[in-house]
Motif scaffolding. Structure first.
Motif, PDB file in Angstrom:
ATOM      1  N   VAL A  28       0.822  -1.208   0.000  1.00 28.89           N
ATOM      2  CA  VAL A  28       0.000   0.000   0.000  1.00 28.89           C
ATOM      3  C   VAL A  28       0.858   1.263   0.000  1.00 28.89           C
ATOM      4  O   VAL A  28       0.586   2.202  -0.747  1.00 28.89           O
ATOM      5  CB  VAL A  28      -0.954   0.010   1.218  1.00 28.89           C
ATOM      6  CG1 VAL A  28      -1.747   1.300   1.286  1.00 28.89           C
ATOM      7  CG2 VAL A  28      -1.872  -1.198   1.169  1.00 28.89           C
ATOM      8  N   ILE A  29       1.906   1.315   0.821  1.00 28.48           N
ATOM      9  CA  ILE A  29       2.674   2.560   0.942  1.00 28.48           C
ATOM     10  C   ILE A  29       4.146   2.427   0.577  1.00 28.48           C
ATOM     11  O   ILE A  29       4.891   3.377   0.713  1.00 28.48           O
ATOM     12  CB  ILE A  29       2.546   3.165   2.358  1.00 28.48           C
ATOM     13  CG1 ILE A  29       3.006   2.190   3.428  1.00 28.48           C
ATOM     14  CG2 ILE A  29       1.149   3.633   2.614  1.00 28.48           C
ATOM     15  CD1 ILE A  29       3.008   2.789   4.817  1.00 28.48           C
ATOM     16  N   GLY A  30       4.588   1.315   0.164  1.00 28.51           N
ATOM     17  CA  GLY A  30       5.979   1.177  -0.257  1.00 28.51           C
ATOM     18  C   GLY A  30       6.920   0.988   0.917  1.00 28.51           C
ATOM     19  O   GLY A  30       6.508   0.689   2.030  1.00 28.51           O
ATOM     20  N   VAL A  31       8.202   1.206   0.658  1.00 29.51           N
ATOM     21  CA  VAL A  31       9.226   0.909   1.653  1.00 29.51           C
ATOM     22  C   VAL A  31       9.223   1.857   2.849  1.00 29.51           C
ATOM     23  O   VAL A  31       9.778   1.531   3.892  1.00 29.51           O
ATOM     24  CB  VAL A  31      10.635   0.890   1.023  1.00 29.51           C
ATOM     25  CG1 VAL A  31      10.742  -0.211  -0.013  1.00 29.51           C
ATOM     26  CG2 VAL A  31      10.992   2.226   0.433  1.00 29.51           C
ATOM     27  N   TRP A  32       8.618   3.025   2.729  1.00 33.54           N
ATOM     28  CA  TRP A  32       8.591   3.972   3.845  1.00 33.54           C
ATOM     29  C   TRP A  32       7.817   3.429   5.036  1.00 33.54           C
ATOM     30  O   TRP A  32       7.986   3.893   6.165  1.00 33.54           O
ATOM     31  CB  TRP A  32       8.026   5.319   3.416  1.00 33.54           C
ATOM     32  CG  TRP A  32       9.018   6.109   2.657  1.00 33.54           C
ATOM     33  CD1 TRP A  32       9.065   6.282   1.303  1.00 33.54           C
ATOM     34  CD2 TRP A  32      10.146   6.804   3.178  1.00 33.54           C
ATOM     35  NE1 TRP A  32      10.139   7.048   0.959  1.00 33.54           N
ATOM     36  CE2 TRP A  32      10.825   7.375   2.096  1.00 33.54           C
ATOM     37  CE3 TRP A  32      10.650   6.982   4.454  1.00 33.54           C
ATOM     38  CZ2 TRP A  32      11.983   8.136   2.249  1.00 33.54           C
ATOM     39  CZ3 TRP A  32      11.802   7.732   4.611  1.00 33.54           C
ATOM     40  CH2 TRP A  32      12.458   8.293   3.522  1.00 33.54           C
ATOM     41  N   GLY A  33       7.000   2.464   4.841  1.00 38.74           N
ATOM     42  CA  GLY A  33       6.243   1.870   5.932  1.00 38.74           C
ATOM     43  C   GLY A  33       7.102   1.124   6.926  1.00 38.74           C
ATOM     44  O   GLY A  33       6.691   0.894   8.062  1.00 38.74           O
ATOM     45  N   TRP A  34       8.320   0.754   6.505  1.00 39.93           N
ATOM     46  CA  TRP A  34       9.222   0.066   7.436  1.00 39.93           C
ATOM     47  C   TRP A  34       9.644   0.970   8.595  1.00 39.93           C
ATOM     48  O   TRP A  34      10.186   0.486   9.573  1.00 39.93           O
ATOM     49  CB  TRP A  34      10.440  -0.487   6.704  1.00 39.93           C
ATOM     50  CG  TRP A  34      10.090  -1.664   5.864  1.00 39.93           C
ATOM     51  CD1 TRP A  34      10.089  -1.717   4.503  1.00 39.93           C
ATOM     52  CD2 TRP A  34       9.655  -2.944   6.310  1.00 39.93           C
ATOM     53  NE1 TRP A  34       9.684  -2.951   4.085  1.00 39.93           N
ATOM     54  CE2 TRP A  34       9.415  -3.731   5.173  1.00 39.93           C
ATOM     55  CE3 TRP A  34       9.443  -3.507   7.565  1.00 39.93           C
ATOM     56  CZ2 TRP A  34       8.967  -5.048   5.261  1.00 39.93           C
ATOM     57  CZ3 TRP A  34       8.990  -4.817   7.653  1.00 39.93           C
ATOM     58  CH2 TRP A  34       8.759  -5.570   6.511  1.00 39.93           C
ATOM     59  N   ILE A  35       9.365   2.259   8.489  1.00 39.87           N
ATOM     60  CA  ILE A  35       9.622   3.160   9.612  1.00 39.87           C
ATOM     61  C   ILE A  35       8.742   2.762  10.806  1.00 39.87           C
ATOM     62  O   ILE A  35       8.995   3.166  11.937  1.00 39.87           O
ATOM     63  CB  ILE A  35       9.420   4.638   9.208  1.00 39.87           C
ATOM     64  CG1 ILE A  35      10.085   5.576  10.195  1.00 39.87           C
ATOM     65  CG2 ILE A  35       7.957   4.977   9.070  1.00 39.87           C
ATOM     66  CD1 ILE A  35      11.554   5.637  10.077  1.00 39.87           C
ATOM     67  N   GLY A  36       7.731   1.954  10.561  1.00 36.33           N
ATOM     68  CA  GLY A  36       6.864   1.447  11.619  1.00 36.33           C
ATOM     69  C   GLY A  36       7.592   0.583  12.629  1.00 36.33           C
ATOM     70  O   GLY A  36       7.080   0.337  13.721  1.00 36.33           O
ATOM     71  N   VAL A  37       8.788   0.136  12.297  1.00 36.27           N
ATOM     72  CA  VAL A  37       9.590  -0.649  13.241  1.00 36.27           C
ATOM     73  C   VAL A  37       9.953   0.210  14.459  1.00 36.27           C
ATOM     74  O   VAL A  37      10.019  -0.298  15.579  1.00 36.27           O
ATOM     75  CB  VAL A  37      10.862  -1.188  12.548  1.00 36.27           C
ATOM     76  CG1 VAL A  37      11.822  -1.809  13.534  1.00 36.27           C
ATOM     77  CG2 VAL A  37      10.479  -2.177  11.466  1.00 36.27           C
ATOM     78  N   VAL A  38      10.139   1.503  14.257  1.00 38.47           N
ATOM     79  CA  VAL A  38      10.532   2.397  15.353  1.00 38.47           C
ATOM     80  C   VAL A  38       9.429   2.511  16.406  1.00 38.47           C
ATOM     81  O   VAL A  38       9.677   2.244  17.586  1.00 38.47           O
ATOM     82  CB  VAL A  38      10.972   3.778  14.823  1.00 38.47           C
ATOM     83  CG1 VAL A  38      11.241   4.733  15.970  1.00 38.47           C
ATOM     84  CG2 VAL A  38      12.192   3.639  13.933  1.00 38.47           C
ATOM     85  N   PRO A  39       8.188   2.908  16.037  1.00 38.22           N
ATOM     86  CA  PRO A  39       7.166   2.966  17.082  1.00 38.22           C
ATOM     87  C   PRO A  39       6.838   1.589  17.673  1.00 38.22           C
ATOM     88  O   PRO A  39       6.515   1.483  18.853  1.00 38.22           O
ATOM     89  CB  PRO A  39       5.949   3.576  16.395  1.00 38.22           C
ATOM     90  CG  PRO A  39       6.198   3.476  14.953  1.00 38.22           C
ATOM     91  CD  PRO A  39       7.674   3.402  14.760  1.00 38.22           C
TER      92      PRO A  39
END
Length: 63
Positions: A28-39
């Motif tokens: 859905v949102i591409g590789v930027w969604g991996w920033i979800g690992v931080v929260p």
């Protein structure tokens, strides 16, 4: 490190992190969604390094 993230804050962080990772896995949102690992990590651990310099604590004070 001491815990500085409260229970509501933790739950929101975990849900947002899982949502971002799931959105990435489903394309859905591409590789930027991996920033979800931080929260997700800060929610699981209970400590947010970004809160430390500002002295922010969303958890209950210990007596």
């Amino acid at each position: 490190m001491q815990a500085n993230v409260g229970s509501i804050d933790r739950a929101i962080r975990i849900l947002v992190g899982l949502g971002l990772i799931a959105a990435t896995l489903f394309g859905v949102i591409g590789v930027w969604g991996w920033i979800g690992v931080v929260p997700l990590a800060t929610g699981i651990i209970g400590t947010c390094p970004a809160y430390l310099p500002f002295g922010i604590r969303t958890c209950a004070a210990k007596k």
